[in-house]
Design a protein around this motif. Structure first.
Motif, short mmCIF file in Angstrom:
data_model
loop_
_atom_site.label_atom_id
_atom_site.label_comp_id
_atom_site.label_asym_id
_atom_site.label_seq_id
_atom_site.Cartn_x
_atom_site.Cartn_y
_atom_site.Cartn_z
N ALA A 65 93.90 20.82 52.34
CA ALA A 65 93.52 21.29 53.67
C ALA A 65 94.54 22.30 54.17
CB ALA A 65 93.42 20.12 54.63
N ILE A 66 94.08 23.47 54.56
CA ILE A 66 94.95 24.55 55.06
C ILE A 66 94.70 24.69 56.55
CG2 ILE A 66 95.49 27.01 54.91
CD1 ILE A 66 94.33 26.85 51.99
N ARG A 67 95.75 24.58 57.33
CA ARG A 67 95.60 24.64 58.79
C ARG A 67 96.40 25.81 59.35
NH1 ARG A 67 95.35 19.06 57.57
NH2 ARG A 67 93.30 18.27 58.12
N PRO A 68 96.05 26.25 60.54
CA PRO A 68 96.70 27.44 61.11
C PRO A 68 98.16 27.20 61.46
CG PRO A 68 95.27 26.41 62.73
CD PRO A 68 95.01 25.70 61.44
N SER A 69 98.93 28.26 61.41
CA SER A 69 100.34 28.19 61.79
C SER A 69 100.47 28.09 63.30
CB SER A 69 101.07 29.44 61.31
OG SER A 69 100.56 30.59 62.00
N ASP A 70 101.64 27.70 63.75
CA ASP A 70 101.89 27.66 65.20
C ASP A 70 101.73 29.05 65.81
OD1 ASP A 70 102.43 24.97 65.05
OD2 ASP A 70 104.61 25.23 64.96
N ALA A 71 102.11 30.08 65.05
CA ALA A 71 101.98 31.45 65.55
C ALA A 71 100.52 31.81 65.76
CB ALA A 71 102.64 32.42 64.58
N GLU A 72 99.65 31.42 64.82
CA GLU A 72 98.23 31.73 64.98
C GLU A 72 97.63 30.97 66.15
OE1 GLU A 72 93.91 31.81 62.68
OE2 GLU A 72 95.71 31.29 61.53
N ILE A 73 98.01 29.72 66.30
CA ILE A 73 97.50 28.93 67.43
C ILE A 73 97.95 29.55 68.74
CG2 ILE A 73 97.64 26.69 68.57
CD1 ILE A 73 97.87 25.45 65.73
N GLY A 74 99.17 30.07 68.76
CA GLY A 74 99.66 30.74 69.96
C GLY A 74 98.83 31.97 70.30
N ARG A 75 98.42 32.72 69.28
CA ARG A 75 97.59 33.90 69.51
C ARG A 75 96.15 33.54 69.83
NH1 ARG A 75 100.05 35.34 64.61
NH2 ARG A 75 98.07 35.00 63.52
N ASN A 76 95.68 32.44 69.26
CA ASN A 76 94.27 32.07 69.38
C ASN A 76 94.16 30.55 69.49
OD1 ASN A 76 91.49 31.88 69.25
ND2 ASN A 76 91.36 32.30 67.07
N PRO A 77 94.19 30.01 70.72
CA PRO A 77 94.16 28.55 70.89
C PRO A 77 92.97 27.87 70.24
CG PRO A 77 94.74 29.65 72.95
CD PRO A 77 94.34 30.72 72.00
N ARG A 78 91.85 28.58 70.09
CA ARG A 78 90.68 27.97 69.48
C ARG A 78 90.84 27.71 67.99
NH1 ARG A 78 85.92 31.24 72.81
NH2 ARG A 78 86.07 29.97 74.68
N ALA A 79 91.91 28.23 67.41
CA ALA A 79 92.18 27.97 66.00
C ALA A 79 92.78 26.59 65.77
CB ALA A 79 93.14 29.03 65.45
N ARG A 80 93.20 25.93 66.84
CA ARG A 80 93.99 24.69 66.73
C ARG A 80 93.35 23.65 65.82
NH1 ARG A 80 98.04 23.02 69.72
NH2 ARG A 80 97.59 24.60 71.31
N SER A 81 92.06 23.46 65.93
CA SER A 81 91.40 22.38 65.19
C SER A 81 90.82 22.83 63.85
CB SER A 81 90.28 21.78 66.04
OG SER A 81 89.31 22.77 66.35
N SER A 82 91.07 24.06 63.44
CA SER A 82 90.42 24.59 62.24
C SER A 82 91.10 24.11 60.96
CB SER A 82 90.39 26.12 62.27
OG SER A 82 91.70 26.64 62.30
N THR A 83 90.29 23.99 59.90
CA THR A 83 90.77 23.59 58.58
C THR A 83 90.03 24.43 57.54
OG1 THR A 83 91.12 21.30 59.29
CG2 THR A 83 90.98 21.70 56.91
N LEU A 84 90.79 24.99 56.60
CA LEU A 84 90.20 25.75 55.49
C LEU A 84 90.36 24.96 54.20
CD1 LEU A 84 89.20 28.33 53.93
CD2 LEU A 84 91.59 29.11 53.97
N ARG A 85 89.28 24.91 53.43
CA ARG A 85 89.33 24.39 52.06
C ARG A 85 88.62 25.40 51.17
NH1 ARG A 85 90.75 18.82 52.13
NH2 ARG A 85 90.55 17.88 54.20
N HIS A 86 89.16 25.65 49.99
CA HIS A 86 88.51 26.57 49.07
C HIS A 86 88.66 26.09 47.64
CE1 HIS A 86 92.39 28.38 47.90
NE2 HIS A 86 92.70 28.43 49.19
N ALA A 87 87.80 26.60 46.76
CA ALA A 87 87.81 26.18 45.36
C ALA A 87 87.16 27.27 44.51
CB ALA A 87 87.09 24.85 45.19
N ILE A 88 87.34 27.14 43.18
CA ILE A 88 86.85 28.12 42.22
C ILE A 88 85.67 27.53 41.44
CG2 ILE A 88 87.43 29.60 40.26
CD1 ILE A 88 89.04 30.26 42.74
#
Length: 312
Positions: free
Chosen positions: A278-301
């Motif tokens: 699970a990849i989650r946003p950095s504190d810096a990104e959350i600071g720029r965009n509060p709506r990113a706070r709850s986001s999670t990225l998963r990826h695969a090949i």
């Protein structure tokens, strides 16, 4: 205050896909075109989907900018495989999915997605079919309670459903929010508005969001070439559980054939590999965009194994 639409985890998504001139990519949730713009900047050919006619209309200028490398399709992303086959596209190199409601939809009071802007009780992404008002004003109390419990994880779903039925007919987002707050109790200093869970649940139900996610994952698996990338951004635990389970089953994780049972038939070859954590946003990104706070990225090949033509 209106928050501009900013695609979340953009650098991480682009890094996973590595767009370039020889890649064809599906942006399954076009929205305001943030992911598509980044993919196009890398040289990729993008097929973008959105069921919201406003998103398609607003994206036409971007189509004109990119000389045929972007096409827009007003379809649910569960239909992306059938739509691409219709235009002669069988497989693609990557699929990116950004699940849930967009900032534009939340901020437009007339769309009825949020109680921050009072408007008609609508919530339809496609602007067609059953609205939130249709559901809440006609469904029986038990059905409403089930939706609130399953999709909003509302522990007091029966109390809220009873209050909704007693207050019918409901016509605006403000009316629904007030009914929920009275039913659950609400103090101005509370960190989270108690109506939030109800709004999430009704929106997910009206748009069949979890069913769409499951179908979209299956479509992506079938469409991806060997070595292709599937990247999925989710915004709450219900979505992330589905994505996590999908990748776990598709990669064969947790499946073990016992060495003590030589007659046991091994499972099918994995259809995805190199599944990310699970990849989650950095504190810096959350600071720029509060709506990113709850986001999670998963990826695969994607591997060379045949797609499993079964829904979750």
């Amino acid at each position: 205050m209106t928050v501009p639409h900013i695609p979340v985890l953009l650098d991480e998504v682009v890094g996973a896909i590595n767009p370039r001139a020889d890649l064809s990519v599906v942006d399954a949730t076009f929205g305001a075109g943030g992911y598509s713009a980044a993919l196009l900047s890398g040289g990729a050919r993008v097929y973008a989907f959105d069921r919201d006619p406003n998103a398609i209309r607003d994206g036409e200028a971007m189509v004109a900018e990119h000389g045929g490398r972007l096409s827009l399709h007003q379809e649910r992303f569960s239909e992306m495989r059938a739509e691409l086959e219709r235009i002669g596209v069988g497989q693609v190199d990557a699929v990116v999915m950004d699940i849930g409601v967009s900032s534009m939809q939340l901020d437009q009071g007339e769309r009825g997605f949020a109680f921050s802007n009072d408007g008609p009780l609508d919530m339809r992404m496609s602007q067609s079919g059953e609205s939130a008002a249709d559901f809440l004003n006609t469904a029986d109390e038990a059905a409403i309670a089930d939706v609130l419990y399953e999709y909003g994880e509302e522990r007091q779903s029966r109390r809220v459903a009873r209050a909704i039925v007693a207050a019918r007919p409901l016509e605006t987002t403000g009316e629904l929010a007030r009914v929920v707050r009275r039913a659950l109790g609400h103090k101005p200093h509370d960190k989270k508005d108690p109506a939030t869970r109800t709004f999430q649940a009704v929106r997910i139900h009206v748009n069949d969001e979890l069913g769409e996610l499951r179908a979209g994952l299956v479509a992506a698996e079938a469409m991806l070439k060997e070595g292709g990338v599937l990247a999925v951004v989710s915004f709450h635990s219900l979505e992330d559980r589905i994505v996590k389970r999908f990748f776990k089953e598709a990669s064969g994780a947790g499946r073990a054939v016992s060495r003590h049972l030589p007659g046991e038939i091994p499972g099918p070859d994995p259809v995805f590999t190199k599944v990310s954590k699970a990849i989650r946003p950095s504190d810096a990104e959350i600071g720029r965009n509060p709506r990113a706070r709850s986001s999670t990225l998963r990826h695969a090949i994607r591997t060379a194994a045949p797609a499993r033509e079964a829904a979750l």
